[in-house]
Write an enzyme that holds these catalytic residues in place. Structure first.
Site, mmCIF file in Angstrom:
data_model
loop_
_atom_site.group_PDB
_atom_site.id
_atom_site.type_symbol
_atom_site.label_atom_id
_atom_site.label_comp_id
_atom_site.label_asym_id
_atom_site.label_seq_id
_atom_site.Cartn_x
_atom_site.Cartn_y
_atom_site.Cartn_z
ATOM 1 N N GLU A 20 0.729 -1.458 -0.069
ATOM 2 C CA GLU A 20 -0.035 -0.055 -0.286
ATOM 3 C C GLU A 20 0.970 1.218 -0.351
ATOM 4 O O GLU A 20 0.461 2.408 -0.625
ATOM 5 C CB GLU A 20 -0.618 0.233 1.614
ATOM 6 C CG GLU A 20 -1.653 -1.567 1.320
ATOM 7 C CD GLU A 20 -2.463 -0.759 0.063
ATOM 8 O OE1 GLU A 20 -2.791 0.137 -0.651
ATOM 9 O OE2 GLU A 20 -3.634 -2.325 -0.157
ATOM 10 N N TYR A 60 -6.354 5.123 5.156
ATOM 11 C CA TYR A 60 -6.950 4.337 4.123
ATOM 12 C C TYR A 60 -5.799 3.540 4.656
ATOM 13 O O TYR A 60 -6.063 2.170 4.337
ATOM 14 C CB TYR A 60 -5.811 5.361 2.531
ATOM 15 C CG TYR A 60 -6.182 3.955 1.570
ATOM 16 C CD1 TYR A 60 -6.605 2.964 0.857
ATOM 17 C CD2 TYR A 60 -4.734 3.794 1.166
ATOM 18 C CE1 TYR A 60 -7.046 2.268 0.780
ATOM 19 C CE2 TYR A 60 -4.158 2.656 0.561
ATOM 20 C CZ TYR A 60 -5.279 2.773 -0.298
ATOM 21 O OH TYR A 60 -5.125 1.534 -0.984
ATOM 22 N N ASP A 79 -8.961 5.515 -1.703
ATOM 23 C CA ASP A 79 -8.167 6.177 -2.085
ATOM 24 C C ASP A 79 -9.061 6.441 -3.501
ATOM 25 O O ASP A 79 -9.806 7.533 -3.428
ATOM 26 C CB ASP A 79 -7.577 4.787 -2.571
ATOM 27 C CG ASP A 79 -7.375 4.079 -4.213
ATOM 28 O OD1 ASP A 79 -9.026 4.533 -4.224
ATOM 29 O OD2 ASP A 79 -7.221 3.453 -4.261
ATOM 30 N N CYS A 83 -14.420 2.214 -13.947
ATOM 31 C CA CYS A 83 -15.049 3.306 -13.553
ATOM 32 C C CYS A 83 -13.400 4.259 -13.303
ATOM 33 O O CYS A 83 -13.614 5.259 -12.436
ATOM 34 C CB CYS A 83 -15.367 3.574 -11.898
ATOM 35 S SG CYS A 83 -16.377 4.357 -12.025
ATOM 36 N N CYS A 91 -26.147 2.982 -10.159
ATOM 37 C CA CYS A 91 -24.923 4.368 -10.380
ATOM 38 C C CYS A 91 -26.048 5.464 -10.751
ATOM 39 O O CYS A 91 -26.367 5.807 -11.461
ATOM 40 C CB CYS A 91 -24.022 4.228 -11.279
ATOM 41 S SG CYS A 91 -22.744 5.456 -11.700
#
Length: 654
Positions: free
Chosen positions: A205, A291, A309, A386, A401
């Protein structure tokens, strides 16, 4: 008496305008990274907005940390009067009582994202879509931003199933099966496995911050081969860690990883195992924000922790229909984080058929691989489907959506005559920005719902198929799908980037002719490229005379050579010439480095390099030494400086 906001035709003069935070300097760390105040009322004064870097959602995603804004920042008092409920885009003036009622963000989030009777049945709640009335576009209440996925078990399962099918496509070595601690009886073995898994996820990460997956894979594999456990990393030398990070950029990350590893291994409670609680992990481990802490808690320990994120911010802004700045507007960011938190908790409570009889309390405590899979699924769909230019036709969750639904509505119902109900002032959306950027135009310039488009819709492509998440009767042509995706592409709000500042420096290669060694310096311990080694350098001013070859030579001789070498050595130093220029782009700065070569005849002792005048400014140089070409190759240098060194090597070989 309860007041309501009614629609009126008035200009959006009260809409807030974001501002760009000041950029950090090349030789000095920025001091002004601050968070903006959450928006609950109208602000009439312009204030600097805090800058959150691209694809970043918290402090662990950037090179420099930021601090929260002063608590004394109070918005101006609003008069008690009727105001118009603006399009979602407008800021809404509130009364003092409303400000007090809505002051607690957590309570507002609980009302917006709390569980409903629809949750268990998986029924999507009916919430009126935005309405266009007069010149106002996307008029809606705050409730509109409740994610439909919260009330759709089918949608949540669809995203997880999609992720399970594609999770191995990009061959990320840090993606591994979840370790269920209840299946490991031996406590020491269980701790060992969890410690290694938490370490692997943590390193991945941190490496992925501001860095592409394809680049990180090789670095992560080499890193784990060299330091497979956190204990082995903590026992390494700082220079070795920095060297292994070379080429990844944002070098402060490697320094914080090393310091954190040493701390975690030395701590009496942790003893090499990262905490599983998000708050504890953020508080105790340097360089870890919410995060990364959420990723470790969810992926490793199976806890219902959100992972947000830059990709997830974009995905959820479209899912929720939030038209705001997900990089700098704290109110927007916190709203999406709250939604992500509610979503992962619902996902953690979802159980296979036959397990529904378990109580809520037991469900809350039960851990599984679902939170980790869910967080990774949102990130994966954001990075592959996306994207900034979305591929809505293959999205498994387009049915939930809001942005997609709005595009579809505009395509089929462009002249809606629906009248919006008057909105209670506390329910009017204060999050979204004005929707005034010409969003009804497709990629080819065709207006959504135009006569030409209606003809296209009447004669659809016989080979086209509706996306799997749409009703079967919704047969869309390829042009229709492009127009809807183009509409969704406008979420979240695009903020024009400030022009990158440009600077120039001279880089001086001082070579001893007696043994061919070069003088190198270590940069200061804080700031840009902290602790890295480089050839001595100095910035050029904006004076035109210093931007010429002759001017650069003068700067190199007076501000570098004279500053670093004793008078006796300077007499034996001759200027060879300018070897070339190296442009290098940082996130906030375009730097041009002009490489100058000097030859020093005879021996030069360390005392002949006093360095009494520091080319870096007030911050002291960490260290300096003479090194041969082979030694410089092994030093931890920034990529840009290494390109300068390549010019020097080529010159001395010729």
């Amino acid at each position: 008496m309860r007041r309501s906001a009614r629609i009126s035709k008035q200009p959006d003069s009260l809409s807030a305008k974001g501002s760009v935070a000041k950029e950090s300097r090349y030789f000095e760390k920025s001091k002004d990274d601050t968070l903006v105040t959450p928006r609950g009322t109208t602000r009439t004064k312009k204030r600097p907005a805090q800058r959150i870097p691209n694809d970043a959602s918290d402090s662990d995603r950037v090179e420099e940390e930021y601090a929260e804004s002063d608590a004394s920042d109070k918005p101006p008092r609003a008069k008690r009067r009727k105001v118009a409920a603006r399009s979602t885009s407008s800021t809404t003036t509130t009364t003092a009582s409303n400000k007090k009622k809505n002051g607690n963000a957590q309570l507002r989030y609980e009302r917006l994202f709390g569980r409903t009777e629809n949750d268990a049945a998986g029924i999507v709640r009916a919430i009126s879509p935005p309405t266009k009335i007069g010149h106002l576009d996307r008029v809606h209440g705050l409730e509109y931003h409740r994610p439909l996925l919260l009330d759709s078990r089918q949608g949540r399962d669809a995203l997880l199933a999609w992720f399970d099918a594609v999770s191995t496509a990009r061959q990320m070595p840090w993606r591994k099966a979840w370790i269920d601690p209840t299946t490991i009886q031996n406590a020491d073995r269980r701790r060992e496995l969890l410690s290694r898994r938490a370490y692997e996820v943590w390193i991945s990460e941190i490496m992925l911050q501001q860095t592409r997956v394809a680049t990180v894979i090789d670095y992560w594999n080499r890193w784990m081969a060299r330091w497979p456990t956190i204990e082995e990393l903590s026992a390494a030398k700082a220079e070795e860690v920095t060297s292994a990070w070379r080429g990844l950029g944002y070098y402060g990350r490697s320094r914080r990883i090393y310091e954190a590893a040493r701390f975690v291994c030395a701590d009496d409670e942790m003893r090499g195992l990262l905490p599983e609680n998000v708050e504890t992990l953020v508080k105790k481990v340097a360089g870890v924000g919410r995060y990364t802490a959420g990723a470790v808690a969810a992926i490793v320990f199976g806890r219902a922790a959100p992972m947000v994120d830059g990709n997830v911010l974009r995905v959820l802004s479209r899912q929720m229909g939030v038209y705001g700045d997900v990089k700098a507007d704290k109110a927007v960011i916190e709203l999406i984080w709250a939604a992500a938190d509610s979503l992962v908790k619902v996902v953690a409570r979802d159980r296979p058929s036959g397990d529904e009889e378990k109580g809520d309390e037991e469900e809350e405590e039960l851990r599984s691989d679902r939170p980790g899979r869910w967080g990774q699924a949102l990130m994966e769909i954001g990075s592959t489907v996306c994207t900034p230019k979305p591929k809505c036709e293959v999205c498994p969750i387009s049915a939930s959506c809001r942005a997609y639904a709005e595009g579809l509505q505009r395509l089929t119902d462009k002249r809606s005559s629906r009248v919006s109900k008057a909105l209670d002032i506390e329910d009017a959306c204060t999050i979204c920005k004005p929707f005034d950027v010409g969003l009804e135009v497709g990629k080819d310039g065709t207006e959504l719902g135009s006569e030409e488009e209606e003809e296209e819709e009447a004669t659809p492509d016989p080979n086209s198929e509706a996306p799997p998440s749409l009703p079967k009767q919704a047969r869309l042509s390829s042009t229709d799908r492009d127009l809807i995706a183009t509409y969704a592409q406008n979420f979240p709000l695009k903020v024009k980037k400030k022009a990158v500042r440009e600077e120039e420096i001279v880089v001086c290669a001082l070579r001893r002719s007696s043994d061919g060694r070069f003088l190198i310096h270590q940069r200061p311990a804080k700031g840009l490229l902290a602790g890295l080694w480089e050839l001595p350098s100095h910035p050029l001013t904006d004076k035109p005379t210093r931007k010429t070859a002759k001017g650069r030579k003068r700067v190199a001789e007076t501000l570098v050579v004279e500053a670093l070498l004793s008078r006796e050595v300077r007499k034996r130093t001759r200027y060879v010439g300018e070897l070339g220029s190296v442009p290098w782009l940082f996130s906030h700065l375009k730097l041009t480095m002009h490489v100058q070569l000097f030859e020093i005849d005879g021996e030069v002792d360390r005392e002949d390099v006093p360095g009494t005048r520091n080319p870096f400014g007030a911050t002291a140089i960490q260290d300096s030494r003479w090194s041969d070409a082979e030694g410089i190759e092994e030093e931890s240098m920034g990529t840009g400086m290494r390109k300068c060194w390549a010019l020097v090597k080529e010159a001395i070989r010729g």
